[in-house]
Design a protein around this motif. Sequence first.
Motif, PDB file in Angstrom:
ATOM      1  N   THR A 653     105.562 -17.967  71.807  1.00 42.94           N
ATOM      2  CA  THR A 653     105.218 -17.348  73.115  1.00 42.94           C
ATOM      3  C   THR A 653     104.455 -18.501  74.226  1.00 42.94           C
ATOM      4  O   THR A 653     103.167 -18.684  73.940  1.00 42.94           O
ATOM      5  N   PHE A 654     105.189 -18.953  75.183  1.00 42.58           N
ATOM      6  CA  PHE A 654     104.352 -20.014  75.775  1.00 42.58           C
ATOM      7  C   PHE A 654     103.295 -19.888  76.608  1.00 42.58           C
ATOM      8  O   PHE A 654     103.235 -18.783  77.210  1.00 42.58           O
ATOM      9  N   LYS A 655     102.195 -20.639  76.395  1.00 38.26           N
ATOM     10  CA  LYS A 655     101.034 -20.247  77.303  1.00 38.26           C
ATOM     11  C   LYS A 655     100.569 -21.536  77.913  1.00 38.26           C
ATOM     12  O   LYS A 655     100.903 -22.476  77.326  1.00 38.26           O
ATOM     13  N   THR A 656      99.611 -21.311  78.806  1.00 41.90           N
ATOM     14  CA  THR A 656      99.058 -22.465  79.682  1.00 41.90           C
ATOM     15  C   THR A 656      97.783 -22.821  78.902  1.00 41.90           C
ATOM     16  O   THR A 656      97.179 -22.075  77.971  1.00 41.90           O
ATOM     17  N   ALA A 657      97.270 -24.010  79.284  1.00 45.02           N
ATOM     18  CA  ALA A 657      96.229 -24.309  78.528  1.00 45.02           C
ATOM     19  C   ALA A 657      94.971 -23.758  79.005  1.00 45.02           C
ATOM     20  O   ALA A 657      93.934 -23.279  78.080  1.00 45.02           O
ATOM     21  N   GLU A 658      94.920 -23.012  80.274  1.00 45.67           N
ATOM     22  CA  GLU A 658      93.684 -22.272  80.587  1.00 45.67           C
ATOM     23  C   GLU A 658      93.811 -21.042  79.981  1.00 45.67           C
ATOM     24  O   GLU A 658      92.666 -20.257  79.933  1.00 45.67           O
ATOM     25  N   GLN A 659      94.749 -20.458  79.414  1.00 45.06           N
ATOM     26  CA  GLN A 659      94.653 -19.254  78.650  1.00 45.06           C
ATOM     27  C   GLN A 659      94.195 -19.390  77.343  1.00 45.06           C
ATOM     28  O   GLN A 659      93.533 -18.359  76.783  1.00 45.06           O
ATOM     29  N   ASP A 660      94.101 -20.381  76.893  1.00 44.26           N
ATOM     30  CA  ASP A 660      93.661 -20.765  75.501  1.00 44.26           C
ATOM     31  C   ASP A 660      93.964 -19.577  74.505  1.00 44.26           C
ATOM     32  O   ASP A 660      93.162 -18.992  73.795  1.00 44.26           O
ATOM     33  N   GLU A 661      95.193 -19.479  74.258  1.00 42.43           N
ATOM     34  CA  GLU A 661      95.830 -18.603  73.340  1.00 42.43           C
ATOM     35  C   GLU A 661      96.852 -19.206  72.558  1.00 42.43           C
ATOM     36  O   GLU A 661      97.506 -20.152  72.878  1.00 42.43           O
ATOM     37  N   PRO A 662      97.106 -18.614  71.222  1.00 43.94           N
ATOM     38  CA  PRO A 662      98.025 -19.343  70.488  1.00 43.94           C
ATOM     39  C   PRO A 662      99.397 -19.408  70.976  1.00 43.94           C
ATOM     40  O   PRO A 662      99.583 -17.967  71.498  1.00 43.94           O
ATOM     41  N   VAL A 663     100.329 -20.200  70.785  1.00 48.76           N
ATOM     42  CA  VAL A 663     101.599 -20.264  71.165  1.00 48.76           C
ATOM     43  C   VAL A 663     102.596 -19.652  69.938  1.00 48.76           C
ATOM     44  O   VAL A 663     103.328 -19.028  70.267  1.00 48.76           O
ATOM     45  N   TYR A 664     102.000 -20.074  68.688  1.00 52.68           N
ATOM     46  CA  TYR A 664     102.695 -19.931  67.414  1.00 52.68           C
ATOM     47  C   TYR A 664     102.049 -18.832  66.535  1.00 52.68           C
ATOM     48  O   TYR A 664     100.847 -19.116  66.368  1.00 52.68           O
ATOM     49  N   GLU A 665     102.615 -17.793  66.123  1.00 50.77           N
ATOM     50  CA  GLU A 665     102.014 -16.759  65.324  1.00 50.77           C
ATOM     51  C   GLU A 665     103.092 -16.299  64.601  1.00 50.77           C
ATOM     52  O   GLU A 665     104.493 -16.535  64.905  1.00 50.77           O
ATOM     53  N   ILE A 666     102.680 -15.763  63.326  1.00 47.57           N
ATOM     54  CA  ILE A 666     103.789 -15.364  62.244  1.00 47.57           C
ATOM     55  C   ILE A 666     104.125 -13.849  62.448  1.00 47.57           C
ATOM     56  O   ILE A 666     103.119 -13.084  62.891  1.00 47.57           O
ATOM     57  N   THR A 667     105.241 -13.438  62.050  1.00 52.37           N
ATOM     58  CA  THR A 667     105.310 -11.982  61.990  1.00 52.37           C
ATOM     59  C   THR A 667     104.564 -11.496  61.040  1.00 52.37           C
ATOM     60  O   THR A 667     104.292 -11.634  60.005  1.00 52.37           O
ATOM     61  N   PRO A 668     104.145 -10.075  61.455  1.00 54.29           N
ATOM     62  CA  PRO A 668     102.996  -9.429  60.716  1.00 54.29           C
ATOM     63  C   PRO A 668     103.626  -9.074  59.245  1.00 54.29           C
ATOM     64  O   PRO A 668     104.834  -8.960  58.993  1.00 54.29           O
ATOM     65  N   LYS A 669     102.492  -9.466  58.391  1.00 50.74           N
ATOM     66  CA  LYS A 669     103.072  -9.386  56.861  1.00 50.74           C
ATOM     67  C   LYS A 669     103.759  -7.995  56.812  1.00 50.74           C
ATOM     68  O   LYS A 669     104.722  -7.765  55.709  1.00 50.74           O
TER      69      LYS A 669
END
Length: 859
Positions: A653-669
């Motif tokens: 999920t693309f984010k801007t630097a000022e959002q300071d949120e992860p771009v890459y996450e894994i599918t919940p276990k």
Amino acid sequence: MKKRLLAVGLLVGTLSIAQQRDSIPTGGGARGGFPAGFGLGGGGGASRTSPRPFKEIITDKAVSKKGMFTVHKVDDRYYFEIPDSMLGREILSVTRFTKVPATTGRSSIYGGEIANQQTLVFEKGPSNNIFLRVVTLMNVADANNEISKAVTNSNLNAITAAFPIAAFNKDSTGVVIEVTDFLKADNQVVSLSAGSKRSLGLGQLSSDRSYIQKIGTFLTNIEVKTVKTFSANAGGFGAAATPGQGSTNVPAANAAGAITLEMNTSLLLLPKTPMTPRFADKRVGFFTDEYTKYSDDQQRIEANEFAIRWRLEPKDEDIEKWKKGELVDPKKQIVYYIDPATPKKWRSSLILGVNDWQKAFEKAGFRNAIVAKEWPENDTTMSMEDARYSVIRYFASSTENAMGPEVHDPRSGEILESHIQWYHNVMKLLHSWYMIQAGAVDPRARKMKFDDDLMGDLIRFVSSHEVGHTLGLYHNMGSSSKTPVAKLRDKAWVEANGHTASIMDYARFNYVAQPEDNIGKTGLYPRIGDYDKWAMQWGYGYIPGKDEEEQKKNSSKLITETLKNNPRTWFGTYEQGNSADPRSQSEDLGDNAVVASDYGIKNLQRILVKLPEWTKEEGDLNENISEMYKELLGQFRLYMGHVTSNVGGMYETFKTAEQDEPVYEITPKAMQKSALDFLNRQLFQTPKWLIDKKIWDKIYPPGTSDPVVASQESGLARLLSADRMNRMQYSVDRFGVDKAYSALEMINDLQSDLFSELKSNKPIDNYRRMLQKSYIDKLDNLINPVAAAITFTFGGGGRNNNPYASGLNSHSDVYSIARAQLVQLKGQVNAAAGSATDRMSKIHLQDLADKIKKALDPK
């Protein structure tokens, strides 16, 4: 006013298509040499004869037409009168097939398709010549910058032809050149590229059977119609091509040893001032073009990537109203014409598919922005090959497809025209989709020939999808993931909002809806949705900013705010990056593939028992039931793939630097474990409901490949891929064992189910025996690969440079896990073989033990 220097590089015209957009190869390099036959002598090179008086060249016999260039015809010779003001102007040359011989094969060609595309410039050369250059745009620099000299020195446009100046015009404000032999000949810029000719198996041009049919000149374009005959091997098109690489066969080549093509070349004057580009953002799915920008103040080069879109602008007097958010009419409406070759019964559906986009353009502030019309057949001044007109071309073809290509200005991304390619047999594809996906809930889908009103509805949605491509939109495969599965069964909600937020997704019909939901057709069909309206707003609406940088910042803020307020505007697609994101899949629905696929399978089970009745037609030799059973099986396999993608899934999920949120996450276990449970329930535990022996006895000879076995085999192979398992192991390191589903845990869960008979001591049936052997083979392949070294990828479509992700397979955790599983399984199999009472199960287990032993010690 600053002067811009446009330097050269490689230009390939970008074209939009269905499922994916096609690019027509333009080949490389200039044809070389100076065309014979120009000037007075018509000799074997560019004539050095001095220009002659205008009246001696353009005599009283001349038939002259004014336009972009004045075109003179004297007897059978053609001349261009080029004003000095047009020298140096960039011209887009687009060559299309207008009539072609009947073809067969994977790369069949049709009248209306693009054959070649170049950007050209006429300029004065020495010795009274006019040069024709091919402009190849890659790099730009402001002429006031010192670095522009380096750009100029490193980029030089090729001279593809030279024309002796035959005369100067009457007031000496232009030149006259003869173009007859150039246009008749096999010159790449007005004919086929070298690559296209090779792929089509064409030989040399036969000049005695090639001629100019007609040249028309208009205010901003010249249209050249030619007939060109090429020698061809008896094998027809593709004779010289690599087998299986899209070769095409032409019966005419066998009959005549030659192939004749009718073609139209449009010489389209590009705007003197390019459209202001809208710089691309990964969070909105537009096709893009780009060039590299250099300047003295840079510390790194800038890749200027911009969206491909129409020049849709308010009238001068309405600009301020438009900026304030009021609806206004555009200066120039986007118009699509319907090919008169289209059967009349389908024309209204194609028109509706175009006009459906009007509501989306209103979000950008434009009313009456787009319209479709029937081609005015009685207007002899119009031609469908004319570059001024966009057309939905109808092809008499067995191809089950439609495509939406466009032609655009490479300097700015401005779309200039589009010829949507509509293949007649796309209706067969639509029928298959709708019967298998909606037959359980829509009685209209339960026959082999749909009523015209239903087929018209289906044509309308495909028309909207393809038009979306020609408006600049990429596929949005992630759009369907923003609809909760529960809403797909909510009659009021889904009929009001649609099952997917974008017509640009490959989300065909609402296969989740159950018969008891009583959902009508508006809740079953795809439609233009929230994302599409937002994409038109971003691509065509007003974004403030006094310069490029300010506009980019305001654009980014607008996207961030829109996504925050309406998640249904999200864009995601595996075609541009992360192929491991389970949210971005084709042909899927909803935010939970497990639940959606369970519902889908319930409907497939309902449909299967009715297929013999629905497909029955008098005289049919069981072809209908064969076709539709295989379509049903294909839909089942799609569900398996949708669910499998969640195991080891990685969200992007693309984010801007000022959002300071992860771009890459894994599918919940929990979701990953649920996906594996689904595969065990619906695939690895034999799906006996698919084994309809009454149908099989009609379509499968005994001893042929079993479709259930093939489904299980492919599902197991996807699940146990080294790429997936490595990604799962690295996810444990990054996210922790509580959040990540490790490859070790997954394979333990899988093995426990696949070999459940070892604990229960139940007889092992034939399907389970084959599946268990396949499992051991796949672990064997992991620890004993054919190649000693492999490189793992992590869903980005390219190689991964992580030093821990490459090298010998034995360095990976996956090697260790696979080996440990086989060691563990060996003891369990030996124990079970000793107590097995079923003869077939016993010898099967003994065989498994031997296979494991060889896998662990192949020497």
